[in-house]
Design a protein around this motif. Structure first.
Motif, PDB file in Angstrom:
ATOM      1  N   ALA A 284      25.350 -83.181  14.377  1.00 13.59           N
ATOM      2  CA  ALA A 284      26.301 -83.698  13.379  1.00 13.59           C
ATOM      3  C   ALA A 284      25.566 -84.164  12.131  1.00 13.59           C
ATOM      4  O   ALA A 284      26.045 -83.956  10.997  1.00 13.59           O
ATOM      5  N   LYS A 285      24.428 -84.826  12.258  1.00 13.03           N
ATOM      6  CA  LYS A 285      23.667 -85.271  11.088  1.00 13.03           C
ATOM      7  C   LYS A 285      23.159 -84.082  10.281  1.00 13.03           C
ATOM      8  O   LYS A 285      23.182 -84.107   9.039  1.00 13.03           O
ATOM      9  N   TRP A 286      22.681 -83.055  10.968  1.00 13.74           N
ATOM     10  CA  TRP A 286      22.141 -81.891  10.248  1.00 13.74           C
ATOM     11  C   TRP A 286      23.239 -81.186   9.436  1.00 13.74           C
ATOM     12  O   TRP A 286      23.034 -80.814   8.282  1.00 13.74           O
ATOM     13  N   VAL A 287      24.427 -81.018  10.032  1.00 17.27           N
ATOM     14  CA  VAL A 287      25.517 -80.352   9.324  1.00 17.27           C
ATOM     15  C   VAL A 287      25.973 -81.184   8.131  1.00 17.27           C
ATOM     16  O   VAL A 287      26.227 -80.650   7.021  1.00 17.27           O
ATOM     17  N   LYS A 288      26.063 -82.507   8.306  1.00 16.19           N
ATOM     18  CA  LYS A 288      26.585 -83.356   7.238  1.00 16.19           C
ATOM     19  C   LYS A 288      25.599 -83.496   6.081  1.00 16.19           C
ATOM     20  O   LYS A 288      26.014 -83.448   4.902  1.00 16.19           O
ATOM     21  N   TYR A 289      24.309 -83.641   6.399  1.00 12.84           N
ATOM     22  CA  TYR A 289      23.318 -83.947   5.353  1.00 12.84           C
ATOM     23  C   TYR A 289      22.527 -82.737   4.859  1.00 12.84           C
ATOM     24  O   TYR A 289      21.891 -82.824   3.807  1.00 12.84           O
ATOM     25  N   GLU A 290      22.580 -81.584   5.554  1.00 12.96           N
ATOM     26  CA  GLU A 290      21.769 -80.435   5.148  1.00 12.96           C
ATOM     27  C   GLU A 290      22.604 -79.169   4.957  1.00 12.96           C
ATOM     28  O   GLU A 290      22.547 -78.543   3.894  1.00 12.96           O
ATOM     29  N   LEU A 291      23.362 -78.759   5.980  1.00  9.90           N
ATOM     30  CA  LEU A 291      24.053 -77.466   5.906  1.00  9.90           C
ATOM     31  C   LEU A 291      25.187 -77.486   4.865  1.00  9.90           C
ATOM     32  O   LEU A 291      25.303 -76.562   4.041  1.00  9.90           O
ATOM     33  N   ALA A 292      26.041 -78.482   4.901  1.00  9.22           N
ATOM     34  CA  ALA A 292      27.162 -78.521   3.955  1.00  9.22           C
ATOM     35  C   ALA A 292      26.686 -78.587   2.515  1.00  9.22           C
ATOM     36  O   ALA A 292      27.193 -77.833   1.653  1.00  9.22           O
ATOM     37  N   PRO A 293      25.706 -79.451   2.142  1.00 10.66           N
ATOM     38  CA  PRO A 293      25.225 -79.440   0.753  1.00 10.66           C
ATOM     39  C   PRO A 293      24.586 -78.108   0.343  1.00 10.66           C
ATOM     40  O   PRO A 293      24.739 -77.667  -0.813  1.00 10.66           O
ATOM     41  N   SER A 294      23.888 -77.420   1.245  1.00 13.07           N
ATOM     42  CA  SER A 294      23.252 -76.144   0.900  1.00 13.07           C
ATOM     43  C   SER A 294      24.291 -75.064   0.623  1.00 13.07           C
ATOM     44  O   SER A 294      24.124 -74.248  -0.288  1.00 13.07           O
ATOM     45  N   SER A 295      25.368 -75.037   1.397  1.00 14.27           N
ATOM     46  CA  SER A 295      26.418 -74.031   1.168  1.00 14.27           C
ATOM     47  C   SER A 295      27.137 -74.302  -0.146  1.00 14.27           C
ATOM     48  O   SER A 295      27.483 -73.356  -0.889  1.00 14.27           O
ATOM     49  N   ARG A 296      27.420 -75.534  -0.488  1.00 15.49           N
ATOM     50  CA  ARG A 296      28.073 -75.841  -1.756  1.00 15.49           C
ATOM     51  C   ARG A 296      27.170 -75.501  -2.935  1.00 15.49           C
ATOM     52  O   ARG A 296      27.645 -75.078  -3.988  1.00 15.49           O
ATOM     53  N   TYR A 297      25.870 -75.683  -2.771  1.00 17.38           N
ATOM     54  CA  TYR A 297      24.938 -75.394  -3.856  1.00 17.38           C
ATOM     55  C   TYR A 297      24.854 -73.897  -4.124  1.00 17.38           C
ATOM     56  O   TYR A 297      24.771 -73.468  -5.285  1.00 17.38           O
ATOM     57  N   ARG A 298      24.911 -73.053  -3.102  1.00 16.12           N
ATOM     58  CA  ARG A 298      24.705 -71.623  -3.281  1.00 16.12           C
ATOM     59  C   ARG A 298      26.029 -70.872  -3.446  1.00 16.12           C
ATOM     60  O   ARG A 298      26.074 -69.844  -4.139  1.00 16.12           O
ATOM     61  N   TYR A 299      27.104 -71.314  -2.792  1.00 15.38           N
ATOM     62  CA  TYR A 299      28.366 -70.561  -2.829  1.00 15.38           C
ATOM     63  C   TYR A 299      29.512 -71.349  -3.483  1.00 15.38           C
ATOM     64  O   TYR A 299      30.631 -70.842  -3.557  1.00 15.38           O
ATOM     65  N   TRP A 300      29.276 -72.513  -3.921  1.00 18.32           N
ATOM     66  CA  TRP A 300      30.301 -73.347  -4.508  1.00 18.32           C
ATOM     67  C   TRP A 300      31.477 -73.521  -3.549  1.00 18.32           C
ATOM     68  O   TRP A 300      32.643 -73.604  -3.961  1.00 18.32           O
ATOM     69  N   SER A 301      31.130 -73.578  -2.266  1.00 16.20           N
ATOM     70  CA  SER A 301      32.164 -73.717  -1.254  1.00 16.20           C
ATOM     71  C   SER A 301      31.550 -74.397  -0.034  1.00 16.20           C
ATOM     72  O   SER A 301      30.387 -74.145   0.310  1.00 16.20           O
ATOM     73  N   GLY A 302      32.366 -75.235   0.614  1.00 16.47           N
ATOM     74  CA  GLY A 302      31.885 -75.917   1.796  1.00 16.47           C
ATOM     75  C   GLY A 302      32.026 -75.076   3.056  1.00 16.47           C
ATOM     76  O   GLY A 302      32.535 -73.955   3.033  1.00 16.47           O
ATOM     77  N   VAL A 303      31.570 -75.622   4.154  1.00 20.27           N
ATOM     78  CA  VAL A 303      31.638 -74.942   5.450  1.00 20.27           C
ATOM     79  C   VAL A 303      32.981 -75.274   6.092  1.00 20.27           C
ATOM     80  O   VAL A 303      33.390 -76.439   6.169  1.00 20.27           O
ATOM     81  N   LYS A 304      33.656 -74.250   6.596  1.00 20.50           N
ATOM     82  CA  LYS A 304      34.946 -74.433   7.244  1.00 20.50           C
ATOM     83  C   LYS A 304      34.827 -74.431   8.764  1.00 20.50           C
ATOM     84  O   LYS A 304      35.437 -75.265   9.430  1.00 20.50           O
ATOM     85  N   THR A 305      34.051 -73.464   9.288  1.00 16.50           N
ATOM     86  CA  THR A 305      33.960 -73.311  10.739  1.00 16.50           C
ATOM     87  C   THR A 305      32.521 -72.939  11.117  1.00 16.50           C
ATOM     88  O   THR A 305      31.862 -72.158  10.415  1.00 16.50           O
ATOM     89  N   ILE A 306      32.086 -73.490  12.232  1.00 16.98           N
ATOM     90  CA  ILE A 306      30.805 -73.110  12.846  1.00 16.98           C
ATOM     91  C   ILE A 306      31.123 -72.498  14.203  1.00 16.98           C
ATOM     92  O   ILE A 306      31.845 -73.102  15.015  1.00 16.98           O
ATOM     93  N   LYS A 307      30.603 -71.300  14.411  1.00  7.45           N
ATOM     94  CA  LYS A 307      30.869 -70.589  15.654  1.00  7.45           C
ATOM     95  C   LYS A 307      29.615 -70.627  16.544  1.00  7.45           C
ATOM     96  O   LYS A 307      28.665 -69.869  16.324  1.00  7.45           O
ATOM     97  N   PRO A 308      29.594 -71.482  17.533  1.00  9.43           N
ATOM     98  CA  PRO A 308      28.443 -71.541  18.436  1.00  9.43           C
ATOM     99  C   PRO A 308      28.509 -70.432  19.485  1.00  9.43           C
ATOM    100  O   PRO A 308      29.590 -69.959  19.841  1.00  9.43           O
ATOM    101  N   LEU A 309      27.337 -70.058  19.951  1.00 11.24           N
ATOM    102  CA  LEU A 309      27.239 -69.053  21.005  1.00 11.24           C
ATOM    103  C   LEU A 309      26.927 -69.658  22.366  1.00 11.24           C
ATOM    104  O   LEU A 309      26.936 -68.930  23.361  1.00 11.24           O
ATOM    105  N   GLY A 310      26.635 -70.938  22.415  1.00  8.92           N
ATOM    106  CA  GLY A 310      26.359 -71.534  23.715  1.00  8.92           C
ATOM    107  C   GLY A 310      26.037 -73.002  23.596  1.00  8.92           C
ATOM    108  O   GLY A 310      25.479 -73.470  22.595  1.00  8.92           O
ATOM    109  N   GLY A 311      26.452 -73.737  24.650  1.00  6.26           N
ATOM    110  CA  GLY A 311      26.100 -75.136  24.795  1.00  6.26           C
ATOM    111  C   GLY A 311      25.468 -75.333  26.165  1.00  6.26           C
ATOM    112  O   GLY A 311      24.380 -74.854  26.440  1.00  6.26           O
ATOM    113  N   TYR A 312      26.219 -76.068  27.051  1.00  6.47           N
ATOM    114  CA  TYR A 312      25.699 -76.240  28.411  1.00  6.47           C
ATOM    115  C   TYR A 312      25.762 -74.910  29.152  1.00  6.47           C
ATOM    116  O   TYR A 312      26.786 -74.202  29.127  1.00  6.47           O
TER     117      TYR A 312
END
Length: 405
Positions: A284-312
């Motif tokens: 959650a910290k990585w998405v809030k402080y790193e991924l979302a700002p990087s997407s807005r900087y390059r695409y002028w748009s935030g992240v809507k959905t993250i599709k994971p391929l596996g957890g437990y």
């Protein structure tokens, strides 16, 4: 001339015979036979000193024996003659002197002759001390027998004062000072005795070795660390719910799992994944402080959905048989395969082409920035098993090493 040569030879023989005749005269012959008692020639015998005046070489308390002839009148004659060879015994003519040849019974005392004090050796000195009973070291008898006893020396060593007032670095204390020290120590020791008496007796028990095949000690009550972790997730805007305990044997399971379905900024996580609270907080910290700002900087748009391929997932590393258990088996890892932006653009994490500048820049930022929050980051280019997704986990290493590839 002929007559002279004829007379030369007889005259020569005559001259040679004259000395020979002269040597046979009676003047050169001795007056009598040697064995008859007469002296030969004019050789004077060495005068014998008075035996009574000689000093004995070895002092002795015994008197010196002097042998004297009964006939005093024949003494001058015996002094002036030599003993006959093989004709008379030596004892009649020699004067016996016991001085030079007598050795005292106690032996020769060289120290007394030289005028020095006698030297006593170490062995003799110890023997004298043992005989007198004054030995400084113990003397043991009966070695090798059942009755071993001390023969000499000090029976006991003086005991060293090791009382409470004894200090080898300080001078001895007077009785008054010793009493004062004892009273002072008593005042300080009494409260300690009382406190120890009031304390309950504690008994230490050795913990039992838990069978690795048995069920872990799970009480069902959530510990304080898990409660605090969930409070931090709510502050980060994470959408989750608690799920029942997952237990698939001693190597797989999560004691207090959560199901992640959304992140801060209305970012959905589809499908929802089951993780432990610690890796969920890092994600959650990585998405809030790193991924979302990087997407807005390059695409002028935030992240809507993250599709994971596996957890437990109860499996080994890379799902290979014989490998160690994966961090997914503890819910300590998450795999991400695709990001969907709010403008509708989907970014697949697989390697991009040469002209995909913005996508390559975003994925490069994902790889570098995520290493601040996770201990292991793998993705396309790391190995064939991670060619289509990013792998994030919180694996703990003893050296503190972080693997970001």
């Amino acid at each position: 001339m002929a007559y002279v040569s004829l007379l030369h030879r007889p005259l020569t023989a005559l001259l040679l015979s004259i000395p020979l005749v002269a040597c046979t005269t009676d003047v050169l012959s001795p007056p009598a036979r040697i064995d008859s008692g007469s002296r030969v020639g004019a050789i004077r015998p060495t005068p014998v000193a008075d035996p009574e005046r000689e000093v004995a070489a070895y002092p002795s308390a015994e008197p010196v024996a002097v042998v004297s002839d009964t006939s005093a009148a024949s003494a001058p004659e015996q002094l002036n003659r030599l003993p006959m060879i093989d004709s008379e015994p030596v004892g009649k003519t020699q004067i016996a002197s016991a001085g030079p040849m007598t050795i005292p019974p106690e032996g020769v005392n060289m120290d007394a002759m030289l005028g020095v004090e006698p030297v006593v050796g170490l062995a003799q000195e110890q023997a004298n001390e043992i005989a007198e009973g004054n030995a400084t070291q113990p003397v043991v008898g009966g070695i090798g027998e059942d009755d071993v006893r001390q023969l000499g020396g000090q029976s006991q060593v003086a005991p060293v004062d090791t009382g409470p007032s004894y200090d080898p670095d300080l001078p001895p204390l007077t009785p008054a000072q010793i009493a004062a020290e004892e009273a002072k120590k008593g005042r300080y020791a009494e409260p300690q005795r009382r406190s120890r008496a009031q304390e309950p007796q504690q008994v230490a028990f050795l913990p039992r070795a838990r069978n690795p095949l048995s069920a872990p000690e799970y009480t069902g009550e959530m510990p304080g660390s898990e409660i605090a972790c969930r409070q931090r997730l709510r502050k980060l805007g994470v959408v989750f719910r608690d799920v029942p305990r997952i237990y698939n044997g001693p190597s797989c399971g999560i004691d207090y799992p959560i199901e992640l379905s959304g992140l801060s900024g209305n970012i959905a996580v589809k499908p929802a994944v089951k993780l432990n609270c610690q890796v969920t907080e890092a994600f959650a910290k990585w998405v809030k402080y790193e991924l979302a700002p990087s997407s807005r900087y390059r695409y002028w748009s935030g992240v809507k959905t993250i599709k994971p391929l596996g957890g437990y997932s109860c499996r080994t590393m890379n799902s290979r048989r014989g490998n160690p258990m994966s961090e997914h088996a503890r819910g300590n890892a998450i795999d991400v395969g695709k990001f969907v932006l709010k403008n509708g653009k989907e970014i697949d994490v697989r390697r991009k082409g040469f002209f995909a500048f913005r996508e390559r820049g975003l994925l490069k930022a994902v790889r570098s920035d995520s290493c601040k929050y996770f201990n292991t980051v793998l993705g396309p280019g790391s190995d064939p098993f991670h060619k289509d997704h990013f792998h994030f986990d919180l694996r703990t290493r003893k050296s503190g090493y972080r693997h970001c590839d």
